[in-house]
Design a protein around this motif. Structure first.
Motif, PDB file in Angstrom:
ATOM      1  N   ILE A 259       0.835  -1.202   0.000  1.00 16.83           N
ATOM      2  CA  ILE A 259       0.000   0.000   0.000  1.00 16.83           C
ATOM      3  C   ILE A 259       0.868   1.250   0.000  1.00 16.83           C
ATOM      4  O   ILE A 259       0.626   2.193  -0.748  1.00 16.83           O
TER       5      ILE A 259
ATOM      6  N   VAL B 206       0.651   4.267  -2.671  1.00 15.37           N
ATOM      7  CA  VAL B 206       0.155   5.583  -2.279  1.00 15.37           C
ATOM      8  C   VAL B 206       1.215   6.683  -2.414  1.00 15.37           C
ATOM      9  O   VAL B 206       0.914   7.777  -2.915  1.00 15.37           O
TER      10      VAL B 206
ATOM     11  N   CYS C  18      -5.206   5.327  -6.263  1.00 13.71           N
ATOM     12  CA  CYS C  18      -4.875   4.319  -5.255  1.00 13.71           C
ATOM     13  C   CYS C  18      -5.844   3.144  -5.301  1.00 13.71           C
ATOM     14  O   CYS C  18      -5.411   1.983  -5.239  1.00 13.71           O
TER      15      CYS C  18
ATOM     16  N   LEU D 134      -4.786  -0.655  -5.843  1.00 11.89           N
ATOM     17  CA  LEU D 134      -5.049  -1.612  -4.768  1.00 11.89           C
ATOM     18  C   LEU D 134      -5.852  -2.810  -5.283  1.00 11.89           C
ATOM     19  O   LEU D 134      -5.603  -3.942  -4.877  1.00 11.89           O
TER      20      LEU D 134
ATOM     21  N   TYR E 215     -11.338  -1.764   0.618  1.00 10.80           N
ATOM     22  CA  TYR E 215     -10.519  -0.635   1.045  1.00 10.80           C
ATOM     23  C   TYR E 215     -11.365   0.619   1.228  1.00 10.80           C
ATOM     24  O   TYR E 215     -12.294   0.874   0.468  1.00 10.80           O
TER      25      TYR E 215
ATOM     26  N   ILE F 113     -10.423   4.722   1.694  1.00  5.12           N
ATOM     27  CA  ILE F 113      -9.297   5.655   1.602  1.00  5.12           C
ATOM     28  C   ILE F 113      -9.783   7.061   1.938  1.00  5.12           C
ATOM     29  O   ILE F 113     -10.812   7.499   1.425  1.00  5.12           O
TER      30      ILE F 113
ATOM     31  N   LYS G  99      -4.649  -0.739   8.757  1.00  6.50           N
ATOM     32  CA  LYS G  99      -4.632   0.603   8.179  1.00  6.50           C
ATOM     33  C   LYS G  99      -3.192   1.056   8.047  1.00  6.50           C
ATOM     34  O   LYS G  99      -2.303   0.575   8.745  1.00  6.50           O
TER      35      LYS G  99
ATOM     36  N   VAL H  85      -5.292   4.576   4.387  1.00  9.21           N
ATOM     37  CA  VAL H  85      -5.941   3.441   3.737  1.00  9.21           C
ATOM     38  C   VAL H  85      -6.317   2.430   4.818  1.00  9.21           C
ATOM     39  O   VAL H  85      -5.465   1.992   5.591  1.00  9.21           O
TER      40      VAL H  85
END
Length: 120
Positions: A15, A19, A48, A52, A61, A63, A90, A106
């Motif tokens: 992640i 990101v 993102c 993902l 997810y 965000i 997270k 996230v």
């Protein structure tokens, strides 16, 4: 209690790898412009989410993206979650330049539910 398959663990490093560039590609070299903040947030989140999904991990997810002008004021964020700490997770990715701060968070919620049979 069953052990979680390592391929299903919350992918925090993956992640971060998604990101960080999503933020940097959009905001590096930019000055804070209030009229662009909504578009920047939406673009970061959309980028993102698409990346993902390509991880094919068993997560839903959520965000959040916060962009705030640097003007000497403080910024505090907090969150509380009621979830399975062994499966859900997270990660927070901060970014700053001379004129703004950005924090993308996230949350990953596992879609694999333990049943009573799994808890042997």
């Amino acid at each position: 209690m069953s052990m979680m398959d390592p391929s299903e663990e919350f992918p925090e490093e993956d992640i971060q790898t998604i990101v960080k560039p999503a933020i940097a590609q959009l905001l590096n070299g930019e000055s804070f412009k209030p009229s662009k903040v909504n578009d920047w947030c939406n673009t970061i989140i959309d980028t993102c989410l698409k990346e993902l999904q390509s991880l094919s991990k068993p997560y839903k997810y959520v965000i959040t993206c916060l962009i705030m002008q640097k003007n000497g004021g403080g910024m505090t964020t907090s969150a509380a979650c009621y979830w399975d700490g062994g499966k859900d997770g997270k990660t927070r990715v901060p970014f700053e330049n001379d004129t703004m701060n950005c924090i993308v968070t996230v949350y990953g919620l596992s879609v694999n539910i333990d049943t009573k049979d799994d808890e042997v």
